[in-house]
Design a protein around this motif. Structure first.
Motif, mmCIF file in Angstrom:
data_model
loop_
_atom_site.group_PDB
_atom_site.id
_atom_site.type_symbol
_atom_site.label_atom_id
_atom_site.label_comp_id
_atom_site.label_asym_id
_atom_site.label_seq_id
_atom_site.Cartn_x
_atom_site.Cartn_y
_atom_site.Cartn_z
ATOM 1 N N LEU A 78 0.824 -1.214 0.000
ATOM 2 C CA LEU A 78 0.000 0.000 0.000
ATOM 3 C C LEU A 78 0.860 1.266 0.000
ATOM 4 N N GLY A 79 2.164 1.101 -0.122
ATOM 5 C CA GLY A 79 3.059 2.251 -0.198
ATOM 6 C C GLY A 79 3.411 2.877 1.139
ATOM 7 N N VAL A 80 3.189 2.157 2.227
ATOM 8 C CA VAL A 80 3.477 2.686 3.566
ATOM 9 C C VAL A 80 4.973 2.590 3.855
ATOM 10 N N GLU A 81 5.533 3.633 4.466
ATOM 11 C CA GLU A 81 6.933 3.598 4.929
ATOM 12 C C GLU A 81 7.008 2.644 6.121
ATOM 13 N N THR A 82 7.701 1.545 5.934
ATOM 14 C CA THR A 82 7.708 0.473 6.936
ATOM 15 C C THR A 82 9.130 0.133 7.343
ATOM 16 N N ASN A 133 19.379 -5.735 16.909
ATOM 17 C CA ASN A 133 20.019 -4.806 15.980
ATOM 18 C C ASN A 133 19.637 -3.346 16.221
ATOM 19 N N VAL A 134 18.438 -3.104 16.751
ATOM 20 C CA VAL A 134 18.018 -1.714 16.963
ATOM 21 C C VAL A 134 18.151 -1.265 18.423
ATOM 22 N N ILE A 135 18.460 -2.201 19.326
ATOM 23 C CA ILE A 135 18.679 -1.832 20.742
ATOM 24 C C ILE A 135 20.129 -2.144 21.123
ATOM 25 N N THR A 136 20.452 -3.399 21.312
ATOM 26 C CA THR A 136 21.836 -3.818 21.597
ATOM 27 C C THR A 136 21.903 -5.335 21.485
ATOM 28 N N ASN A 137 23.117 -5.878 21.507
ATOM 29 C CA ASN A 137 23.263 -7.329 21.407
ATOM 30 C C ASN A 137 23.084 -7.989 22.775
ATOM 31 N N ASP A 138 23.039 -9.305 22.779
ATOM 32 C CA ASP A 138 22.914 -10.106 24.003
ATOM 33 C C ASP A 138 21.650 -9.806 24.790
ATOM 34 N N ILE A 139 20.566 -9.488 24.073
ATOM 35 C CA ILE A 139 19.264 -9.303 24.719
ATOM 36 C C ILE A 139 18.264 -10.256 24.075
ATOM 37 N N GLU A 140 17.065 -10.279 24.613
ATOM 38 C CA GLU A 140 16.000 -11.112 24.045
ATOM 39 C C GLU A 140 15.766 -10.719 22.592
ATOM 40 N N GLY A 141 15.836 -11.695 21.691
ATOM 41 C CA GLY A 141 15.592 -11.422 20.285
ATOM 42 C C GLY A 141 14.106 -11.373 19.989
ATOM 43 N N HIS A 142 13.690 -10.361 19.232
ATOM 44 C CA HIS A 142 12.264 -10.208 18.915
ATOM 45 C C HIS A 142 12.114 -9.311 17.704
ATOM 46 N N SER A 143 11.167 -9.652 16.842
ATOM 47 C CA SER A 143 10.911 -8.870 15.634
ATOM 48 C C SER A 143 9.620 -8.070 15.774
ATOM 49 N N PHE A 144 9.648 -6.826 15.301
ATOM 50 C CA PHE A 144 8.470 -5.966 15.328
ATOM 51 C C PHE A 144 8.548 -4.997 14.154
ATOM 52 N N ILE A 145 7.563 -4.140 14.010
ATOM 53 C CA ILE A 145 7.496 -3.208 12.887
ATOM 54 C C ILE A 145 7.212 -1.800 13.394
ATOM 55 N N VAL A 146 7.837 -0.829 12.751
ATOM 56 C CA VAL A 146 7.442 0.563 12.912
ATOM 57 C C VAL A 146 7.007 1.051 11.536
ATOM 58 N N ALA A 147 5.841 1.672 11.466
ATOM 59 C CA ALA A 147 5.327 2.189 10.191
ATOM 60 C C ALA A 147 4.812 3.603 10.408
ATOM 61 N N ARG A 148 4.985 4.441 9.401
ATOM 62 C CA ARG A 148 4.524 5.837 9.481
ATOM 63 C C ARG A 148 3.238 5.992 8.669
ATOM 64 N N PHE A 149 2.264 6.686 9.275
ATOM 65 C CA PHE A 149 0.983 6.935 8.626
ATOM 66 C C PHE A 149 0.642 8.425 8.668
ATOM 67 N N ASN A 150 -0.035 8.863 7.624
ATOM 68 C CA ASN A 150 -0.515 10.241 7.561
ATOM 69 C C ASN A 150 -1.789 10.339 8.392
ATOM 70 N N VAL A 151 -1.666 10.887 9.596
ATOM 71 C CA VAL A 151 -2.806 11.028 10.501
ATOM 72 C C VAL A 151 -3.051 12.516 10.730
ATOM 73 N N ASN A 152 -4.202 12.984 10.276
ATOM 74 C CA ASN A 152 -4.554 14.400 10.384
ATOM 75 C C ASN A 152 -3.476 15.304 9.785
ATOM 76 N N GLY A 153 -2.863 14.834 8.703
ATOM 77 C CA GLY A 153 -1.878 15.650 7.996
ATOM 78 C C GLY A 153 -0.469 15.583 8.555
ATOM 79 N N ILE A 154 -0.248 14.762 9.569
ATOM 80 C CA ILE A 154 1.072 14.622 10.182
ATOM 81 C C ILE A 154 1.536 13.176 10.030
ATOM 82 N N LEU A 155 2.787 12.973 9.643
ATOM 83 C CA LEU A 155 3.330 11.619 9.499
ATOM 84 C C LEU A 155 3.717 11.099 10.884
ATOM 85 N N ILE A 156 2.978 10.120 11.368
ATOM 86 C CA ILE A 156 3.145 9.631 12.737
ATOM 87 C C ILE A 156 3.633 8.185 12.727
#
Length: 233
Positions: free
Chosen positions: A79-83, A90-113
């Motif tokens: 759908l063309g979303v910035e994901t 990789n986004v916090i530090t090594n030697d921690i609990e491994g887990h995958s998640f997503i951050v996506a930006r949406f145009n909400v009331n004219g602001i990219l959130i």
């Protein structure tokens, strides 16, 4: 700080015509209202969870984060979303609990959130994962991330656990990020450690983790979320 999640993930039944209209708005970058983005993300998280179980009360979604990340990322990027697919080590530090998640930006009331999307976070809030393992004073294994949620932050985390998503502001980034940061091994003390939320936020919104499954592999396993609208040319 033991926090055991008892609330059931949200169940929704949203008319396909409503989802069609929301998909059109998202794809054309038309601003969504708060109510519309909530409906859109409610539907995504519900459909993703349904790919694994129909019994939300008794299913922890353990070891499902990689597939969930791929399912949601393919749907949103179509759908063309910035994901930004992220992996904690990789986004916090090594030697921690491994887990995958997503951050996506949406145009909400004219602001990219930015929104944190994690419909499988519930797996870290079950009873039997609340013990430390040490050897010669060195921490070899910690409790699950759910153990490290402060009392004052539990209401926000409960909303994430039920909904599967949350606006990713600095405060939410700190709460979520610290829950994983405190699973780091190799320390000799159990003191709670924290990083400024702005640092987590900056890192999460740059995530570019390779997905664990191809789109074709997900399709062969009937794991894709199919869009209601035809793809724009």
């Amino acid at each position: 700080m033991k926090f055991i999640m008892k609330s059931t993930p949200k169940t929704v039944n949203i008319d396909s015509k409503v989802i069609e209209e929301l998909e059109r708005k998202v794809e054309s970058n038309t601003p969504l209202s708060i109510e519309e983005i909530n409906l859109f993300l409610d539907n995504i998280c519900y459909l993703t969870r349904c790919k694994f179980t129909n019994d939300f009360d008794n299913f922890s979604f353990e070891y499902k984060c990689d597939k969930a990340q791929a399912i949601i990322t393919y749907y949103l990027t179509d759908l063309g979303v910035e994901t930004h697919p992220c992996m904690t080590q990789n986004v916090i530090t090594n030697d921690i609990e491994g887990h995958s998640f997503i951050v996506a930006r949406f145009n909400v009331n004219g602001i990219l959130i930015p929104y944190l999307i994690d419909p499988t976070y519930r797996q870290f809030f079950i009873d039997e994962k609340c013990e430390y393992l040490t050897h010669n004073g060195m921490i070899l294994k910690t409790p699950s991330p759910g153990y490290f949620i402060k009392d004052e932050d539990k209401s926000k985390i409960e909303k994430l656990l039920i909904d599967g998503y949350h606006i990713l502001d600095e405060n939410m980034a700190r709460i979520y990020g610290d829950s994983f940061y405190n699973t780091k091994t190799g320390y000799t003390t159990k003191d709670f450690k924290s990083i400024n939320g702005s640092i987590y936020l900056n890192s999460f919104t740059k995530g570019h983790e390779p997905l664990s499954k191809t789109k074709e592999e997900l399709e062969s396993e009937d794991l894709l979320i199919k869009r209601q609208t035809k793809k724009s040319l």
